[in-house]
Structure formats: structure tokens, C-alpha cells
Design a protein around this motif. Sequence first.
Motif: not given
Length: 314
Positions: A28-30, A32, A46, A48, A137, A141
Motif C-alpha cells: 500500500k505505497y505510492k 516515485y 509513500q 497510503t 514496504w 509488489k
Amino acid sequence: MNLTKKLALELKKNELVISSFLTNAPNKYKVYKIPKRTHGYRTIAQPTSELKKYQRTFIKLFDFPVHNSAMAYRKGKSIKDNAFVHSKNKYLLKTDLENFFNSITPELFWKCLQSCSETTPSFNLNEKKLVEKILFWCPSKIKGGKLVLSVGAPSSPEISNFCLYNFDKILFEICESQNIKYTRYADDLTFSTNTKDTLFTLIPIIRRLLKECFNDHIRLNHSKTVFSSKAHNRHITGVTIDNNGNLSLGRERKRYIKHLVNNYRFNKLDESDKNHLRGLLAFASHIEPIFILRLKEKYTNNIIDSLCGAGYEQ
């Protein structure tokens, strides 16, 4: 009381809701990338907003020891405090740790928790799985992929400081026995002394200690290793130390700030540049407040006050 119950009370959620949410939390990370100051990019993962709540709650619930040599991510400590420790010493060594946050895995975290002699929380097997899901993290994925601390999680700074507790403690004692000052600001290690040539013996010691503590999972970034003395400019985490042992902004930064103030005076800065200048002035008032007074003498109180506002140091 077990971990899930504690989280449920703090977050005011049902235990089943918490367990369900954490099932896939490492994904559940964005992600970039932002450019580094010199070259390459830094990967930011980042969490959520909901996962951030869990991470902040976890840090609130459990205390992890941090050594006094660690200067980053601690209330009441700043880069100014970090630089001040070394300000009266002639000789300086700076180095840093490679890929710092992403080098810290659950295995390393549990090893540090087990080896820490200080009072630390304990977790059963099921709770350990939940802790890993909260704090770590999964970059790949893929289900069951390798977990690491992310740059971007609010819990990562405190966990990273804790994981280096024993390393900091041992290194501090080694340095103290040789009249060397040691501090660590996140991944930046700084050493100073007034005894010539002493610092050259430290790199092999640090490498050996990293191997003993982390089995080479955390390594030195040798490209960032710098020895300096009063014969050269000395900079520590963005702060310059002059030859009198005073903390300074440095000549180049002062010239740059004056250039921006002059442009502001003639209305040549857009809003983004004005905000950048305000940030520089806030930094200046923290590190070298007398520089703000000199700016006022040169450019008038009204101009500097209009940029600084009411909350800056004088």
C-alpha cells in the motif's frame, strides 16, 4: 494485551478490520523518484494515508532506544546541534551509509531487537508478522517479496535510529577512548578530533563494525568519504564551520541569499522564488542569526521582516 488489541484501542477500529487492512499493507505505497542533489534519483515510497496512521500509532505505542550520538529525527535536535559537537576540533572525517533505509529489513530489525540490552518491546510470532506488515514496504509488489524500510514512511526514521543503537553505542565508545567526537545524522557519520592522523584509522574499524552488527547488509558509501581540516572548508550536514570554530552559512550561501534579497527588493522574484528565499532566511536565522541583522542593516528592517515574518530568531 496483544498488538491487535492495542492498535484497535488507539485507532478505534475493530480487530478484524485491522487484521484485514494489514494483510496487504507492504504493497500500500505510492512510489516515485526525486533527483538527488548530486546525481541519480532517490526512490520515495509513500504509504497510503491510512497506513501512515497505523505506523504513527505503532511508534506511539512502543518505545525504542536511540543512542545520544544519533542527531536526526529527534525532538530538540537539528543539523545545528550535529555540527556544534565538532565545531572546536581541527580534523574532520565525514562518510555515509549506502542506501540506508532500504538496507534495513525485518530480519535486521529483529536481530537488533534481540541484541539490544535496553528495555525493548517483545512480540510473539503472530505479532511479528503484523509488525513487519506495518513497518516495511515490498518494492517488488510480489506476494512474499523482500521487505525493506521505505523512505517516506513516518515510522522509518525512528526504526532506523533504533536499528543502529548498538552500532552507535559501540562506535561512540571506541571514539571516546581515542578522544574523537562521533555523531550520526541519519546516514551521515561525522568524526572529529584535535589529534592529527587519528581519524585515518577509523574507516577499517567502521567497516568491521558494520559487518559484525549487520553482516554487510549496511555498508559505507566510500565515494562520500571525506577527510578535512582547518586548512580546508569544513561542512557538516549543510553547516559550515569557520576557522574560529563558529557555525556559519558559508560565503557562497550568503552571497546567494543577498542576491535573492536584492531581486526581491526590485520585485524580480516570483512566488516560488520568494518561498525559497523565506526558507533560506529561516535556515540562516537558525544557524547564524547575526547574518539576519546584517541583512537588515543593508536592506532595511521592512524588507527583511516582510520575508521573515514574526517567528524567526533574532
